[in-house]
Write a protein that holds these residues in place. Sequence first.
Motif, PDB file in Angstrom:
ATOM      1  N   CYS A 175      43.288 -21.247 -35.620  1.00 53.33           N
ATOM      2  CA  CYS A 175      42.381 -20.995 -34.500  1.00 53.33           C
ATOM      3  C   CYS A 175      43.049 -20.058 -33.494  1.00 53.33           C
ATOM      4  O   CYS A 175      44.218 -20.219 -33.149  1.00 53.33           O
ATOM      5  CB  CYS A 175      42.011 -22.314 -33.823  1.00 53.33           C
ATOM      6  SG  CYS A 175      40.867 -22.120 -32.442  1.00 53.33           S
ATOM      7  N   ASN A 176      42.282 -19.090 -33.029  1.00 55.66           N
ATOM      8  CA  ASN A 176      42.749 -18.136 -32.025  1.00 55.66           C
ATOM      9  C   ASN A 176      42.178 -18.555 -30.673  1.00 55.66           C
ATOM     10  O   ASN A 176      40.971 -18.426 -30.443  1.00 55.66           O
ATOM     11  CB  ASN A 176      42.290 -16.730 -32.394  1.00 55.66           C
ATOM     12  CG  ASN A 176      42.842 -15.671 -31.463  1.00 55.66           C
ATOM     13  OD1 ASN A 176      43.224 -15.955 -30.334  1.00 55.66           O
ATOM     14  ND2 ASN A 176      42.895 -14.447 -31.948  1.00 55.66           N
ATOM     15  N   PRO A 177      43.004 -19.049 -29.748  1.00 61.53           N
ATOM     16  CA  PRO A 177      42.485 -19.532 -28.457  1.00 61.53           C
ATOM     17  C   PRO A 177      41.735 -18.464 -27.677  1.00 61.53           C
ATOM     18  O   PRO A 177      40.714 -18.760 -27.045  1.00 61.53           O
ATOM     19  CB  PRO A 177      43.755 -19.978 -27.720  1.00 61.53           C
ATOM     20  CG  PRO A 177      44.751 -20.253 -28.790  1.00 61.53           C
ATOM     21  CD  PRO A 177      44.444 -19.279 -29.882  1.00 61.53           C
ATOM     22  N   ALA A 181      37.816 -18.771 -26.669  1.00 57.86           N
ATOM     23  CA  ALA A 181      37.388 -18.698 -25.269  1.00 57.86           C
ATOM     24  C   ALA A 181      36.353 -17.599 -25.070  1.00 57.86           C
ATOM     25  O   ALA A 181      35.374 -17.778 -24.333  1.00 57.86           O
ATOM     26  CB  ALA A 181      38.602 -18.459 -24.375  1.00 57.86           C
ATOM     27  N   THR A 219      36.386 -24.161 -29.539  1.00 57.87           N
ATOM     28  CA  THR A 219      37.623 -24.657 -28.964  1.00 57.87           C
ATOM     29  C   THR A 219      38.636 -24.870 -30.071  1.00 57.87           C
ATOM     30  O   THR A 219      38.270 -25.073 -31.234  1.00 57.87           O
ATOM     31  CB  THR A 219      37.382 -25.988 -28.203  1.00 57.87           C
ATOM     32  OG1 THR A 219      38.628 -26.475 -27.715  1.00 57.87           O
ATOM     33  CG2 THR A 219      36.752 -27.026 -29.108  1.00 57.87           C
ATOM     34  N   CYS A 220      39.901 -24.806 -29.715  1.00 61.41           N
ATOM     35  CA  CYS A 220      40.961 -25.043 -30.701  1.00 61.41           C
ATOM     36  C   CYS A 220      41.473 -26.477 -30.659  1.00 61.41           C
ATOM     37  O   CYS A 220      42.432 -26.814 -31.346  1.00 61.41           O
ATOM     38  CB  CYS A 220      42.121 -24.070 -30.455  1.00 61.41           C
ATOM     39  SG  CYS A 220      41.709 -22.340 -30.792  1.00 61.41           S
ATOM     40  N   SER A 221      40.854 -27.302 -29.843  1.00 61.70           N
ATOM     41  CA  SER A 221      41.315 -28.681 -29.699  1.00 61.70           C
ATOM     42  C   SER A 221      40.448 -29.669 -30.465  1.00 61.70           C
ATOM     43  O   SER A 221      40.395 -30.849 -30.131  1.00 61.70           O
ATOM     44  CB  SER A 221      41.341 -29.062 -28.214  1.00 61.70           C
ATOM     45  OG  SER A 221      40.043 -28.919 -27.643  1.00 61.70           O
TER      46      SER A 221
END
Length: 283
Positions: A175-177, A181, A219-221
């Motif tokens: 994942c690319n934050p 975003a 999101t990356c979370s």
Amino acid sequence: MEKSNSNSKCPSHWILLCFLISSQFWGFSLPTSIIQQNLKGFKDPGDGRVSIPKEDGFHEIHCSRERSRVAWKIIQEYLMPYVEKERYQLPTTCRVHRDNDIYREQEEHKVHSDTNEWRCGFCKKAFFEEKYLDKHFDSRHYNLLNASHGKCLADLCGALHCDLVVNTARLKSKCNPAAAARNRHLCESLANSCFPVNKGPSANRLHDFFLRQFCDAHTCSGGSRPLSKKPKKRGKLYIIISISTLIVLLLYYSFVYLFQRGLKRGSQELKRIRRNGLKKKPF
């Protein structure tokens, strides 16, 4: 001397250009490397783009037709059923509105009459594959494109999860934050412009739905699963069972009606016979 050399090359360029035009008509094309190599004589020194008159049928449009088609499919399957259920009218400023799709007019004039037959709804020409019909639209019906700013649905693919639909499975790449975003910001701006919360209860509900359906997954979370809600399609088996049930019910109630009617008529006949028998009885 330089001028004479460029003039000597000019006929070959025009021959190639004529061949390219005919290839668009017959539905085949040369490799991109050959085209770029041989069309250098037609490039504008100012910006480096291919500059060919519109009469030749070549137009530089920076919008992917394939990804725009995927974005439109996602909108129709995962958003519009809920919009129609709320009886909500999308504002024309909303970028997922049909008027903001550069290819919508052309796409709605595709006739897929058979497995290997695609027909142009404007001039009725037939093609073996959809990609050849797309090339025909690009060369023959370019006047129906609205290339103004903000008309490319493919630009919304990041927010609408086009890659997930194309690959039919979530990508396993890291994942690319920054990208997440950026896509989330675009997604939220779509929700705000298409469903302003101050436009009533329907807009408010659709705004929240759009955030859950598309935006929360950016999101990356480990956010929620994108495109999690999709209306269930009623298949052919469901339709067949429904029709069969209606026919059985109709036959059943018809039989009950006729049976009760027969009993009533029989009782009336018995009463009439009894009355006649009483009248004929001797004193």
